[in-house]
Design an enzyme around this catalytic site. Structure first.
Site, short mmCIF file in Angstrom:
data_model
loop_
_atom_site.label_atom_id
_atom_site.label_comp_id
_atom_site.label_asym_id
_atom_site.label_seq_id
_atom_site.Cartn_x
_atom_site.Cartn_y
_atom_site.Cartn_z
N GLU A 105 -6.50 -5.34 3.91
CA GLU A 105 -6.51 -6.53 3.06
C GLU A 105 -7.73 -6.55 2.13
OE1 GLU A 105 -3.06 -7.65 3.97
OE2 GLU A 105 -4.12 -9.33 3.09
N THR A 110 0.81 -1.21 0.00
CA THR A 110 0.00 0.00 0.00
C THR A 110 0.85 1.27 0.00
OG1 THR A 110 -1.47 -1.26 1.39
CG2 THR A 110 -1.89 1.08 1.24
N GLY A 167 2.99 -2.77 8.36
CA GLY A 167 3.10 -3.36 9.70
C GLY A 167 4.50 -3.90 9.92
#
Lengths: 682, 382
Positions: A473, A194, A233
């Site tokens: 997701e 992303t 993350g």
């Protein structure tokens, strides 16, 4: 004074009697003695609630696999102080300390991972093969999510995204180089897909990898601020390596999105040259995960770091791919990402289970208001309205639990042929189950009253922790549009080539249109036949309406994409119709494996509740006339009846979720003792 | 001391004395190391029920005559029944024993067990669930069931699983013995009192006219000491125990232990040896039971263990219990022939079956007495 005393006493007595008559009719109610009512006592619901099915068997059916392994992992957590055990009301409860700062929460997540690593939990997560190993990994992922979403996500990024990308996009030398080290946390991986400017639309990302044949290296660059990698993350604190998605530029030609491996930190945790990292900052939940942002300043990586299972670049700079069509090539890249949607869907349902177990246990021990003067106060769950708030959610959670199990099974048994089914079903279930979870959490939090507002009672914080599921997701709304789009493609293909529907459960479209009886009795409403028929009727009708509307827009000169965008209302209805029909089917299939008995009976009630509450909640049934207003009223009445029939099973049904006491909350048990003065002094 | 019930022939197996507020109960079957017979269990059950009703009684003191507190349940009698084809008599025995365990675990008045000698199996069940457990330098604790083809029962899946780290798995699977100091260190005992002080302790206890656990504890504290763990105590090796016994399966536990024992450590090799001589089926069902027990209440633990023990006695899944008793207790050849003979031959499915309801007409799950309005301290004791 002495002589007036009897008089004044008489007057007091007289006044008292008058006042008393105002309050009570002395002829009908006996006088109540003026003594304090006894204090409330906590009475464990187990003492009064009896259900006749075997909880152990139900749990096996619900968990579906690796029950003993799940208990082992629950036990590992309870035996370590890292999981913050706290004593309340004579019991120990575990949950993360959300009062810690963001930085502390992140460090705790990492320390918990190290503890579980030492205990062998991740053994085989990337090096073992086959459905058995994969299912165990999913079971463990679910159990860790029950303790803390951040723990599950931090692991998910490392194993499923970073590890999964190497497994699926990489080839033998990548596997040999990285998988074992990943499993043992020698390297810590993250997954940079992303960007600030592009989320769901991965094909639009702006990061560029240019091949330099003079050195045999790729040069990765972040050309503008909107191309910074975002929400990554693990990037903010811990990750040493990342998968980078970028446009591949060969001799000035863009070959589309490809995945590369790049190192971002050295073994001591120092950020590598030409890499810039920043924090995403505090979030409304999931602060135990260190989401970060990454900029690449012409970072050079060896040619071998291209994950080359789909396409490769030769040393002299030739682009080689077995898949010529760029659309298909992109799809091949995205297919392995299904694992994320599978684990998200499953963990959403386990979270609903946690919140329902807490709210229902509380409702079986908390009383409010008496319905007769001086009568005992009424147990919350004995109010039909309270039943109506929680029991349909319980039935949906059962249904979606079977749906989650089905999704996991098709995932671990996936073949190239089943990819489409997996994509559509995982999209539909991920969106539906996570939306259901957020709805359930809010209702459970309110059903616990003020106690639901306390962090230690878990339900409240779970709202923040799990909120992200609806957009990461794959944004839920985008996923549901993809479902409708896929259904439309099936429809057009079947009509154009005049061939029967096959797959996605659409075979019912080949049969004649089901007929719904004009008057629905209770027994019809509870029959699998009727329930199947009405779900199928809605789906087939909405699908043909949707196809008609899209083609009408096209006939008016709109292009296909825009026609689709304009038909968003029907697309939304259709996506819901598909999901609910598919979820219902998994329930029917699970039920069919059982021989008749008390277990099957209670599942029958839950299945009917799931079907009927879906009918009651979706306006499509009335809007398009699948149900007459009279029949809609009959459905509503039956929902209330089902509530009262499920009521005696409520405790057993939440006990069957198999969530250990320690992972629930103080209000699920002796909440009076948990709040007593002696516990304050402790 | 008075026999508790004079109608029965061997009724003096349990003797009771004391005053209006303290009951002193003596297990009196010293030749059998106070192995709990059906008769003794029935007497204890009656006594505990009566004392709960009697609001004068504030405290129960339980001890054993001779060199044992109690060496266990009277397994020999049960095996005798099984061999005669009557496993259901054995089921009645365990039913009563487990109900006694449950009553003790949820008892509203303090029970002080004086463990001045052997405490094994059923003896542990009759003491560890109680509020206070006083160990001495003579205490010898063990749960030796896996060597007998059984599994740690009497609620052991509850109390073993609550010991620090994975010490409970170690104790329950290997049958290793613990001394008084180790019992205190791991929490199986609440106090350690040198045996010379026991008569003074008893005298003091008899003067207590309160059911407040804090007052009872303060009185025992006056006599208790902090013993030092022996240098070779397994409790010093808790890090190794945690590392190995936390593993997912028995096979993985053994592999982890073998990996540790590179430096030919006697202690580790003796553990490995006891794991290798125990019944493979017993090891696997014991591990599963302790792991489930860690997450359950004491009532759920006993109901599960009752299913398990009935499946064990019935002998349809394996006859290891009869075989183990033959080899250890009857023929004493110490050479049991386990069937299946190897860990890898005991599948997860086989283990699962021990946890299912017994498919036999008239068999029912253990029904525990309803225990309402209990004070919190009556429930959590470990």
């Amino acid at each position: 004074m002495a002589s007036s005393a009897p008089n004044s006493a008489d007057r007091v007595t007289f006044r008292t009697q008058v006042l008393a008559r105002h309050l009570h009719d002395p002829a009908r109610t006996p006088p109540t003695p003026l003594e304090p009512s006894p204090c409330l006592n906590y009475s464990p619901p187990e003492l009064s609630e009896k259900s006749d099915f075997d909880i152990r068997e139900m749990r096996r059916l619900m968990d579906g696999h690796h029950v003993a392994d799940r208990d082992w992992l629950f036990g590992l957590m309870t035996q370590s102080n890292l999981f913050c055990p706290r004593e309340r009301g004579g019991r120990v409860f575990l949950s993360p300390d959300y009062n810690q700062s963001m930085e502390q929460q992140r460090e705790m997540t990492m320390r918990r991972i190290e503890y579980l690593l030492e205990r062998g939990v991740f053994q085989g997560w990337l090096t073992a093969k086959g459905p058995e190993a994969e299912l165990r990994k999913l079971a463990f992922q679910e159990v860790m999510g029950i303790f803390d979403h951040a723990l599950a996500i931090k692991l998910g990024v490392h194993f499923f995204l970073w590890g999964g990308a190497i497994q699926f996009f990489g080839t033998k030398h990548h596997h040999e180089k990285w998988l074992r080290d990943t499993e043992n946390y020698v390297v810590k991986g993250c997954f940079a897909m992303t960007e600030l400017g592009h989320g769901s639309n991965v094909r639009g990302i702006e990061t560029v990898a240019t091949y330099d044949s003079s050195t045999g290296e790729f040069v990765i660059n972040t050309p503008c601020e909107s191309a910074q990698k975002y929400w990554i993350g693990g990037a903010a604190n811990h990750a040493t390596h990342t998968i980078v998605f970028s446009q591949l530029n060969i001799h000035g030609n863009n070959q589309g999105v490809h995945a590369f491996i790049a190192q971002i930190r050295d073994a001591n945790g120092n950020v590598c040259p030409n890499i810039r990292v920043a924090d995403c900052g505090h979030k409304i939940g999931l602060n135990g995960v260190d989401n970060g942002r990454i900029w690449f300043d012409n970072v050079r990586i060896p040619r071998e770091n291209l994950l080359n299972s789909v396409a490769d670049v030769s040393p002299d700079g030739q682009y080689l791919s077995a898949i010529k069509n760029p659309d298909q090539r992109f799809a091949a890249f995205m297919a392995p990402l299904t694992s994320g949607r599978v684990t998200i869907a499953a963990s959403a349902i386990y979270t609903s289970k946690v919140s329902l177990a807490i709210a229902l246990r509380y409702s079986l021990s908390r009383r409010a208001f008496a319905i007769t003067p001086n009568g005992p106060e009424v147990l919350l769950l004995d109010y039909p309205s309270h039943q109506r708030r929680l029991l349909p959610l319980l039935a949906k959670t059962y249904a979606m639990s079977f749906a989650g199990n089905y999704l996991k099974m098709i995932y671990v048994r996936r073949t190239p042929e089943s990819n489409k089914t997996l994509h559509v079903v995982s999209s539909a279930f991920k969106a539906t189950l996570t939306w259901h979870n957020m709805h359930t959490l809010q209702e459970c939090r309110e059903a616990c009253g003020g106690q639901g507002f306390k962090t230690e009672n878990r339900v409240g914080p779970l709202k923040g922790e799990y909120d992200v599921q609806s957009t990461f997701e794959g944004d839920n709304n985008v996923l549901m549009q993809q479902v409708s789009k896929a259904l439309l493609a099936e429809y057009i293909a079947a009509k154009k080539k005049n061939r029967p529907f096959r797959g996605l459960g659409l075979e019912h479209m080949n049969k004649s249109c089901p007929v719904i009886p004009s008057r629905l009795t209770s027994s019809t409403l509870r029959s699998i036949q009727f329930q199947t028929d009405i779900f199928c009727l809605r789906e087939r009708d909405l699908l043909s309406r949707f196809a008609a509307e899209v083609s009408q827009h096209q006939a008016q000169g709109q292009n296909k994409e825009y026609a689709f965008i304009l038909s968003y209302q029907l697309a939304e209805d259709l996506g819901k119709a598909f999901s609910e029909r598919a979820i219902f089917q998994t329930f029917v299939d699970a039920e069919a494996t059982l021989s008749s008995g008390s277990l099957k009976n209670v599942l029958g009630l839950l299945r009917s509740m799931y079907a009927l509450i879906s009918l009651e909640e979706d306006a499509s049934f009335l809007r398009y006339g699948y149900l007459s207003p009279d029949n809609a009223a009959a459905v509503r009445k039956e929902v209330a009846t089902l509530c009262s029939e499920l009521r005696p099973h409520a405790l057993a049904l939440v006990s069957s979720f198999g969530i250990p006491d320690a992972f629930l909350a103080p209000i699920a048990y002796n909440w009076i003792e948990a709040n007593s003065w002696s516990s304050v002094q402790h | 001391m008075e026999p508790i019930n004079s109608r029965n022939g061997d009724a003096d197996q349990v003797l009771v004395e004391g005053n209006s507020h303290v009951r002193k109960v003596l297990l009196n079957r010293p030749k059998q190391l106070n192995a709990l017979s059906f008769q003794m269990i029935s007497s204890l059950l009656e006594l505990f029920l009566a004392c709960e009703e009697d609001c004068n009684v504030k405290l129960i003191v339980l001890k054993g005559k001779g060199r044992a507190f109690s060496a266990g349940g009277d397994v020999a009698a049960v095996v005798h029944d099984i061999r005669k084809g009557n496993w259901k008599l054995g089921a009645t025995f365990f039913q009563k024993e487990f109900i006694l365990n449950y009553l003790m675990a949820t008892y509203s008045k303090p029970q002080v067990s004086i463990l001045n000698g052997i405490v094994m199996g059923g003896g542990a069940g009759a003491s560890i669930h109680g509020r206070f457990r006083v160990a001495t330098e003579n205490s010898v604790f063990a749960m030796p069931e896996t060597a007998l083809g059984l599994f740690p029962d009497v609620g052991a899946s509850y109390f073993l699983s609550r010991l620090p780290g994975f010490f409970g798995e170690y104790v329950g699977l290997t049958g290793s013995r613990l001394d008084g100091a180790e019992m205190l260190a791991c929490g199986l005992a609440t106090h350690f009192v040198p045996s010379v002080k026991l008569s003074l302790l008893e005298e003091t206890l008899c003067k207590i006219n309160s059911r407040d656990p804090a007052i009872v504890a303060a009185n025992i504290d006056k006599f208790s000491e902090l013993p030092t763990l022996k240098e070779k105590s397994a409790y010093h090796r808790l890090d190794i125990i945690n590392k190995c016994f936390s593993r997912r399966t028995i096979e993985e536990i053994i592999i982890a232990l073998e990996r540790e024992s590179v430096s030919t450590d006697n202690w580790i090799s003796s553990i490995i040896k006891s794991l290798k001589t125990a019944s493979p089926t017993s090891l696997k069902i014991s591990l599963r039971s302790i792991r489930e027990g860690r997450l359950q209440g004491v009532g759920q633990c006993l109901i599960r263990e009752y299913r398990m023990v009935c499946n064990v006695m019935r002998g349809k899944l394996s006859k290891d219990f009869s075989e183990g008793c033959r080899a250890i207790l009857l023929d004493k050849d110490k050479n049991p022939k386990w069937e299946p003979s190897k860990l890898e031959l005991v599948s997860d499915d086989m283990v699962d079956r021990y946890f299912l309801k017994v498919d036999d007409e008239g068999w029912e799950d253990l029904k525990l007495p309803t225990r309402s309005n209990l004070p919190v301290h009556a429930i959590s004791k470990l």
